[in-house]
Design an enzyme around this catalytic site. Sequence first.
Site, PDB file in Angstrom:
ATOM      1  N   GLU A 106      -0.813  -3.750   3.436  1.00  0.00           N
ATOM      2  CA  GLU A 106      -0.699  -2.816   2.302  1.00  0.00           C
ATOM      3  C   GLU A 106       0.433  -3.166   1.347  1.00  0.00           C
ATOM      4  O   GLU A 106       0.319  -2.953   0.139  1.00  0.00           O
ATOM      5  CB  GLU A 106      -0.515  -1.380   2.822  1.00  0.00           C
ATOM      6  CG  GLU A 106      -1.773  -0.746   3.399  1.00  0.00           C
ATOM      7  CD  GLU A 106      -1.997  -1.042   4.878  1.00  0.00           C
ATOM      8  OE1 GLU A 106      -1.337  -1.959   5.407  1.00  0.00           O
ATOM      9  OE2 GLU A 106      -2.829  -0.368   5.496  1.00  0.00           O
ATOM     10  N   GLU A 152      -6.151   0.462  11.108  1.00  0.00           N
ATOM     11  CA  GLU A 152      -5.833   1.854  11.452  1.00  0.00           C
ATOM     12  C   GLU A 152      -6.998   2.514  12.193  1.00  0.00           C
ATOM     13  O   GLU A 152      -6.793   3.305  13.111  1.00  0.00           O
ATOM     14  CB  GLU A 152      -5.456   2.631  10.183  1.00  0.00           C
ATOM     15  CG  GLU A 152      -4.106   2.152   9.633  1.00  0.00           C
ATOM     16  CD  GLU A 152      -3.803   2.699   8.254  1.00  0.00           C
ATOM     17  OE1 GLU A 152      -4.590   2.420   7.327  1.00  0.00           O
ATOM     18  OE2 GLU A 152      -2.803   3.409   8.098  1.00  0.00           O
TER      19      GLU A 152
END
Length: 709
Positions: free
Chosen positions: A130, A110
């Site tokens: 994740e 990210e």
Amino acid sequence: MTDLVRYTKNGDVGVITIENPPVNALSPGVPEGIDEAIQAIAKDPEVKAAVLIGGGKTFIAGADIKEFVKLTSGTRQNDIGILPFLLKIEDSTKPVVVAIHGNALGGGLEVAQACHYRVASADARVGQPEVNLGIIPGAGGTQRLPRLVGVEKAIEMCTTGKPVKASEAVQFGLIDRIIDGDLLAGAVAFAREVAGKPTRKTRERTEKLGNAEQNAPVFAAARESARKKYRGMICQLAAIDAIEAATKLPFEKGCEEEARLFYQCLYSDQSKAQIHAFFAEREVSKIPDVPKDTPTIPVNSVAIVGAGTMGGGIAMVCANAGIPVVIKDTDQAALDHGLATIQKNYATSVKRGRFTQQYVDERLKLIKTTLNYADFANADMVIEAAFENMALKKEIFAELDRACKRGAIISSNTSTLNIDEIAAVTSRPEAVIGMHFFSPANVMRLLEVVRGRKTGKDVIATCMQLSKKLGKVGVLVGNCRGFVGNRMFLPYIREAQFLVEEGATPEQVDKALVDWGMAMGPLAVGDLGGLDIAYRIRKEFRHLEKPGARQPFVEDRLVEMGRLGQKTGSGWYKYDGERRASSDPEIASLVKKWNAESGIPQRQISPEEIVDREIYIMVNEGARILEEGFALRAGDIDTIYVNGYGFPAYRGGPMWYADTVGLKKVYDRISEFHRQHGALWEPAPLLKKLADSGKKFADYERDSARAAD
Ligand code: 3HC
């Protein structure tokens, strides 16, 4: 800068280096340090562009997962707060080039998405894993990733959690350039190329987001597939919702929706369980009396006894890790058959795109066969994978003692036999250890490393290290019957049979457990492995059962009728040529008849009772194992179950699950079953002790353990 971030200048390029070993997680101090460096760059007229790079072995492997645990347990109040600092990177008017080596995972990717350009070493890996922690990207990943790679690819990356190689990611626009050779030098050169050009904010890009009409079927198909593939899990669906928000809402609103879904997942029992599974898997390598600096034995060659299914699978595991192997069997036909199976398995992998032909050719060159123990003379390690019979194993180990060089590790792949008894026939019990691979060995991640009474610490340390090299999760266990996994699994399989003998159909038993999250039902597992195997174990160890304890009978009769499971086309179910299962009316009528003859009262059994009996019988045995010291920690048992027995990671493993239910409640239910079903349900003393004191298995630490002494 903070201690965790270093800022230097290379002429007109500012270089920001993250120094937070071992994986450069975004722990407190890292975002702040990057932020300060970005501000310094903004103010410095000499600097025209920036490079952001990881120090050590990797770029950023993600947010600091320990901070999530603090948040959900209430020891940290404020949120993780990565999003705002990413906006600042993106808003920099001087281009920020991220240079990726090792891993850019989760929050790490990210960060990279917020930078203006991404360059990487060809073998770097980028991913949004994740979901493996039961959460979704929470720092804008579900909003920026589809803007960079398109909706479909973003869904794939965020729902499978599988990282991709940079060399592949360059093809779909996530990476701008692959740097051969010195990454930092290449990134600095790239930064000079783009210095002075206007920067482009990822969050303002929309060209890959598609339109509602194009996207509707994509999201519908993704949801349908996620419901099937990730049965019972919530995070994959949440990730799809968040990506859909990226296509429908402005960036800021999309991030708010992502945050809502992220926290919903993070505070769920599923995520807590998966985060437990993550740390438990890493904890297994910590053995109190075998510290990290224990000397190890180099293993550069392996010899395998037995060219059967297990021996062949283990040979593939070694070859895949680049270790040469020699396989011995008693006759040429067995060796030829074993080698042909290995070749067939590799060919299937090539067909499925898992390996290239060149890779397979190289692996096959590492595998040799022999009929003679003399060819074991130089092996650093032997793995015996012969038939499961004590007399035979003793014969083999006596031979190995004569044939192997001093210093070699001599291990057995036994799943039930006593390692000390096997070791006793050798002149070097300190070199003997169990290496219990699970079938198929080249697929299953679990490896039980079985410590004998005299096994040397260097041998243990070597096997634990080797398991990682082989791509396995090695868990050290003590030497008891069935070790940890099968010792708990046998009562589970037995209880499934009792349920059928009390009136549940095989389909009801299996369905209840599959609906609860198990990869397969217990009776279907029996059919897969072969009912004759459990039958043989039951017969061999019958004398060790509690006198007068209830014995199941239906499965024994199936075996005696020749219904051995998938391999004979029938067992608890019947199977077609493709090994697809269907209900068998013959079983239904046979079971009905045998049950009537047995006099056991027949009744309807609810799915809840099926699950309670199946899972709690394992938990009760797990509690005994823990108290007796055959597993070091409750988390080790969970790791075994999640990696070797199809236990759903989102329930954390049997011991974690019991902790989640509450041990008092579990104890009360087990006591109830004890009253109803007798001696096999006697509550484990440790369970009672913990339940009485309001504690959890996770709190339990023994002073010493047999897996550690
Ligand atoms: N946070 C905290 N600790 C971490 C961590 C992380 N993200 N990743 C790894 N660690 C720790 C491990 O617990 C271990 O600690 P220990 O030595 O005390 O046991 C140590 O780092 C080394 O880890 P491994 O033994 O796993 O090392 P490997 O070299 O085998 O593997 C890895 C490295 C592939 C990076 C692996 O550690 C991994 O997969 N890590 C998790 C990656 C991940 O899931 N990232 C996403 C996090 S969530 C997130 O970013 C949310 C965001 O969207 C906001």
